[in-house]
Motif scaffolding. Structure first.
Motif, PDB file in Angstrom:
ATOM      1  N   LYS A 185       3.940   5.578  -5.961  1.00 23.53           N
ATOM      2  CA  LYS A 185       4.093   5.890  -6.936  1.00 23.53           C
ATOM      3  C   LYS A 185       3.529   6.544  -7.481  1.00 23.53           C
ATOM      4  O   LYS A 185       4.062   7.215  -8.245  1.00 23.53           O
ATOM      5  CB  LYS A 185       3.755   4.039  -8.195  1.00 23.53           C
TER       6      LYS A 185
ATOM      7  N   GLU B 287       0.353  -1.404   0.375  1.00 28.05           N
ATOM      8  CA  GLU B 287       0.572   0.428   0.089  1.00 28.05           C
ATOM      9  C   GLU B 287       0.943   1.045   0.023  1.00 28.05           C
ATOM     10  O   GLU B 287       0.312   2.046  -0.674  1.00 28.05           O
ATOM     11  CB  GLU B 287      -0.814   0.064   1.105  1.00 28.05           C
TER      12      GLU B 287
ATOM     13  N   GLN C 194       4.303  -1.675  -8.328  1.00 24.20           N
ATOM     14  CA  GLN C 194       3.167  -1.394  -8.738  1.00 24.20           C
ATOM     15  C   GLN C 194       2.362  -2.520  -9.175  1.00 24.20           C
ATOM     16  O   GLN C 194       1.219  -2.647  -9.545  1.00 24.20           O
ATOM     17  CB  GLN C 194       3.119   0.156  -9.159  1.00 24.20           C
TER      18      GLN C 194
ATOM     19  N   THR D  41      -9.103  -1.978  -4.919  1.00 21.72           N
ATOM     20  CA  THR D  41      -8.520  -1.190  -3.938  1.00 21.72           C
ATOM     21  C   THR D  41     -10.039  -0.096  -3.390  1.00 21.72           C
ATOM     22  O   THR D  41     -10.651  -0.147  -3.932  1.00 21.72           O
ATOM     23  CB  THR D  41      -7.286   0.101  -4.800  1.00 21.72           C
TER      24      THR D  41
ATOM     25  N   ALA E 151      -0.792  -4.817  -9.941  1.00 20.69           N
ATOM     26  CA  ALA E 151      -2.206  -3.940 -10.671  1.00 20.69           C
ATOM     27  C   ALA E 151      -3.570  -4.678 -10.255  1.00 20.69           C
ATOM     28  O   ALA E 151      -4.219  -3.853 -10.338  1.00 20.69           O
ATOM     29  CB  ALA E 151      -1.214  -3.559 -11.996  1.00 20.69           C
TER      30      ALA E 151
ATOM     31  N   LEU F 277       2.344   1.049  -3.400  1.00 24.70           N
ATOM     32  CA  LEU F 277       0.954   2.369  -4.197  1.00 24.70           C
ATOM     33  C   LEU F 277       1.341   3.800  -4.280  1.00 24.70           C
ATOM     34  O   LEU F 277       0.943   4.510  -5.003  1.00 24.70           O
ATOM     35  CB  LEU F 277       0.328   1.827  -4.646  1.00 24.70           C
TER      36      LEU F 277
END
Length: 161
Positions: free
Chosen positions: A75, A69, A98, A106, A102, A72
Motif C-alpha cells: 500500500k 504485512e 490496510q 507496528t 490500521a 501494508l
C-alpha cells in the motif's frame, strides 16, 4: 545631447540587453537541467518502488512474508508510485486490508506491547489474512504483472490496472 552621447547610451543599452539575454538563457538552461534531473529522480524512485513491489508480492505468494504485512508495505509503495492504483479493482483489497489493520501496532509500538497484547494482535492479523487470503493472492499476482510491464507501459498503467 550630442550624437556621440546618444551612440554611447545606445551601446550601453545594447550591452545591457545582450547581458540580460545571456543571463536569461543561462537561467532557462538551468531550469531545463533541474527539470530533467527531477524527472530522472522520480523515474528512479518509481523503479525502486516497482522493484520492491515485485519482491514483496513474490514473497507474499511464496508465504515468506505475512500477508497483512505484505499488503501494508505494498500500500505504501503503490501510494508512492501512483496513489490511484489502489482504487483499481485488482488492488482494492490492499486498501481494505490496510483499513482493517490500521489499529494494529507496528515497529517500535509493537515492541512496547505485553506478550499477551502482542498475541491478541497476532490473532487479529491472522484473522485478517485468512479473510482476504484469496484476494490478496490475486492482488500479488496482479502486482507481479504490473511490475513486469512497468517499463513498457508506464504511461498507460493506470488504465490497465
Amino acid at each position: 545631447m550630442s550624437a556621440w552621447e546618444v551612440s554611447a547610451l545606445l551601446l550601453v543599452a545594447l550591452a545591457v540587453v545582450v547581458g540580460l539575454a545571456l543571463y536569461a538563457r543561462r537561467l532557462w538552461r538551468e531550469v531545463r537541467r533541474r527539470e530533467a534531473f527531477r524527472r530522472d529522480e522520480i523515474a528512479r524512485a518509481n523503479r525502486n518502488c516497482i522493484d520492491s513491489l515485485a519482491a514483496i508480492s513474490q514473497a507474499m505468494l511464496e508465504r515468506q512474508v505475512d500477508l497483512v504485512e505484505g499488503a501494508l508495505r505494498c500500500k505504501v509503495l503503490l501510494d508512492i508510485v501512483d496513489h490511484q492504483l489502489v482504487t483499481h479493482e485488482r488492488f482494492k483489497v490492499i486498501a481494505e486490508v490496510q483499513a482493517q489493520a490500521a489499529h494494529l501496532r507496528t515497529h517500535g509500538a509493537r515492541s512496547e506491547l505485553t506478550p499477551r497484547q502482542r498475541h491478541r494482535e497476532d490473532l487479529a492479523r491472522v484473522a485478517i489474512a485468512e479473510q482476504y487470503e484469496g484476494r490478496l493472492d490475486d492482488a500479488a499476482r496482479a502486482l507481479q504483472t504490473l511490475c513486469a510491464e512497468w517499463p513498457d507501459k508506464g504511461a498507460t498503467i493506470t488504465q490497465t490496472a
